[in-house]
Design an enzyme around this catalytic site. Structure first.
Site, PDB file in Angstrom:
ATOM      1  N   ARG A  30       0.834  -1.205   0.000  1.00 48.85           N
ATOM      2  CA  ARG A  30       0.000   0.000   0.000  1.00 48.85           C
ATOM      3  C   ARG A  30       0.867   1.253   0.000  1.00 48.85           C
ATOM      4  NH1 ARG A  30      -5.059  -1.755  -0.007  1.00 48.85           N
ATOM      5  NH2 ARG A  30      -5.366  -3.783   0.954  1.00 48.85           N
ATOM      6  N   ASP A  31       0.447   2.225  -0.816  1.00 51.14           N
ATOM      7  CA  ASP A  31       1.162   3.505  -0.881  1.00 51.14           C
ATOM      8  C   ASP A  31       1.038   4.195   0.478  1.00 51.14           C
ATOM      9  OD1 ASP A  31       2.044   5.536  -3.469  1.00 51.14           O
ATOM     10  OD2 ASP A  31       1.687   6.448  -1.499  1.00 51.14           O
ATOM     11  N   ILE A  32       2.127   4.785   0.933  1.00 50.30           N
ATOM     12  CA  ILE A  32       2.164   5.411   2.250  1.00 50.30           C
ATOM     13  C   ILE A  32       1.334   6.708   2.275  1.00 50.30           C
ATOM     14  CG2 ILE A  32       4.242   6.857   1.952  1.00 50.30           C
ATOM     15  CD1 ILE A  32       5.224   5.592   4.636  1.00 50.30           C
ATOM     16  N   ASN A  88       4.377   6.565 -13.673  1.00 53.15           N
ATOM     17  CA  ASN A  88       5.070   7.834 -13.868  1.00 53.15           C
ATOM     18  C   ASN A  88       6.514   7.545 -14.260  1.00 53.15           C
ATOM     19  OD1 ASN A  88       2.791   9.346 -13.097  1.00 53.15           O
ATOM     20  ND2 ASN A  88       3.305   9.138 -10.933  1.00 53.15           N
ATOM     21  N   VAL A  97      10.146   8.123  -7.022  1.00 55.37           N
ATOM     22  CA  VAL A  97      10.930   6.966  -6.575  1.00 55.37           C
ATOM     23  C   VAL A  97      11.411   6.239  -7.829  1.00 55.37           C
ATOM     24  CG1 VAL A  97      10.926   4.798  -5.302  1.00 55.37           C
ATOM     25  CG2 VAL A  97       9.631   6.751  -4.418  1.00 55.37           C
ATOM     26  N   HIS A 101       7.424   1.287 -10.841  1.00 54.17           N
ATOM     27  CA  HIS A 101       6.234   0.857 -10.104  1.00 54.17           C
ATOM     28  C   HIS A 101       4.975   1.241 -10.856  1.00 54.17           C
ATOM     29  CE1 HIS A 101       7.565   4.820  -8.715  1.00 54.17           C
ATOM     30  NE2 HIS A 101       6.292   5.140  -8.579  1.00 54.17           N
ATOM     31  N   HIS A 103       1.118   2.255 -10.108  1.00 53.05           N
ATOM     32  CA  HIS A 103       0.129   2.646  -9.112  1.00 53.05           C
ATOM     33  C   HIS A 103      -1.204   2.009  -9.500  1.00 53.05           C
ATOM     34  CE1 HIS A 103       2.261   6.298  -7.383  1.00 53.05           C
ATOM     35  NE2 HIS A 103       2.910   6.190  -8.524  1.00 53.05           N
TER      36      HIS A 103
HETATM   37  P1  AMP Z   1       5.931   8.232  -8.057  1.00 48.25           P
HETATM   38  O1  AMP Z   1       5.730   9.681  -7.716  1.00 48.25           O
HETATM   39  O2  AMP Z   1       5.141   7.754  -9.232  1.00 48.25           O
HETATM   40  O3  AMP Z   1       7.407   7.894  -8.164  1.00 48.25           O
HETATM   41  O4  AMP Z   1       5.323   7.440  -6.846  1.00 48.25           O
HETATM   42  C1  AMP Z   1       6.043   7.123  -5.698  1.00 48.25           C
HETATM   43  C2  AMP Z   1       5.032   6.729  -4.665  1.00 48.25           C
HETATM   44  O5  AMP Z   1       5.707   6.021  -3.654  1.00 48.25           O
HETATM   45  C3  AMP Z   1       4.317   7.901  -3.997  1.00 48.25           C
HETATM   46  O6  AMP Z   1       2.915   7.781  -4.212  1.00 48.25           O
HETATM   47  C4  AMP Z   1       4.694   7.758  -2.532  1.00 48.25           C
HETATM   48  O7  AMP Z   1       3.636   8.090  -1.657  1.00 48.25           O
HETATM   49  C5  AMP Z   1       5.066   6.291  -2.441  1.00 48.25           C
HETATM   50  N1  AMP Z   1       5.997   5.938  -1.389  1.00 48.25           N
HETATM   51  C6  AMP Z   1       7.192   6.533  -1.112  1.00 48.25           C
HETATM   52  N2  AMP Z   1       7.804   5.910  -0.089  1.00 48.25           N
HETATM   53  C7  AMP Z   1       6.988   4.892   0.287  1.00 48.25           C
HETATM   54  C8  AMP Z   1       7.062   3.895   1.293  1.00 48.25           C
HETATM   55  N3  AMP Z   1       8.102   3.804   2.131  1.00 48.25           N
HETATM   56  N4  AMP Z   1       6.032   3.020   1.409  1.00 48.25           N
HETATM   57  C9  AMP Z   1       4.968   3.101   0.581  1.00 48.25           C
HETATM   58  N5  AMP Z   1       4.844   4.017  -0.407  1.00 48.25           N
HETATM   59  C10 AMP Z   1       5.841   4.908  -0.549  1.00 48.25           C
END
Ligand code: AMP
Length: 115
Positions: A30-32, A88, A97, A101, A103
């Site tokens: 799950r996204d944080i 993205n 990140v 990934h 979403h």
């Molecule tokens: P993006 O902006 O597409 O690179 O998405 C990165 C996503 O990773 C964002 O929606 C963040 O909220 C999520 N994220 C970052 N660190 C963590 C974590 N430790 N656990 C879960 N989700 C994370």
């Protein structure tokens, strides 16, 4: 495995996350900072920086990643209502990140991304 990559650390259990699925190729958690009732990230276990770094050999892996995303959508009960899969890529694409990934976002009606 990159020690400095938060998603690599989640895959290897060095960092905590709410993991909802895991197999030998991909991990989902799950996204944080969820933007909708369901917001799950599906990542390859192997560090791949972005879509830009994909190679021909990754075809099955990426297919599998999308199959898992669809399975999770069914498990979350959002498949009938619909959902959004977002990848993205790069700074202009909003990637923050740099471990590839997908979403999986759903559980509410969303605005069309193109306006
Ligand atoms: P993006 O902006 O597409 O690179 O998405 C990165 C996503 O990773 C964002 O929606 C963040 O909220 C999520 N994220 C970052 N660190 C963590 C974590 N430790 N656990 C879960 N989700 C994370």
């Amino acid at each position: 495995m990159r020690e400095t990559c938060i998603f690599c650390r989640i895959v290897s259990n060095e960092a905590r996350a709410a993991i909802v699925y895991r197999d030998e190729q991909v991990t989902a958690f799950r996204d944080i900072h969820p933007v909708a009732p369901t917001h799950i990230l599906v990542v390859p276990n192997r560090h791949i920086e972005s879509v830009n770094a994909l190679e021909a050999e990754d075809e099955r892996l990426m297919g599998h990643l999308f199959i898992v995303a669809g399975k999770l959508a069914r498990e979350e009960g959002i498949d009938r209502g619909g959902y959004r899969l977002i990848v993205n890529t790069g700074a202009d694409g909003g990637q923050t990140v740099f471990h590839l990934h997908v979403h999986l976002i759903g559980g509410q009606r969303m605005m069309h991304p193109m306006g």
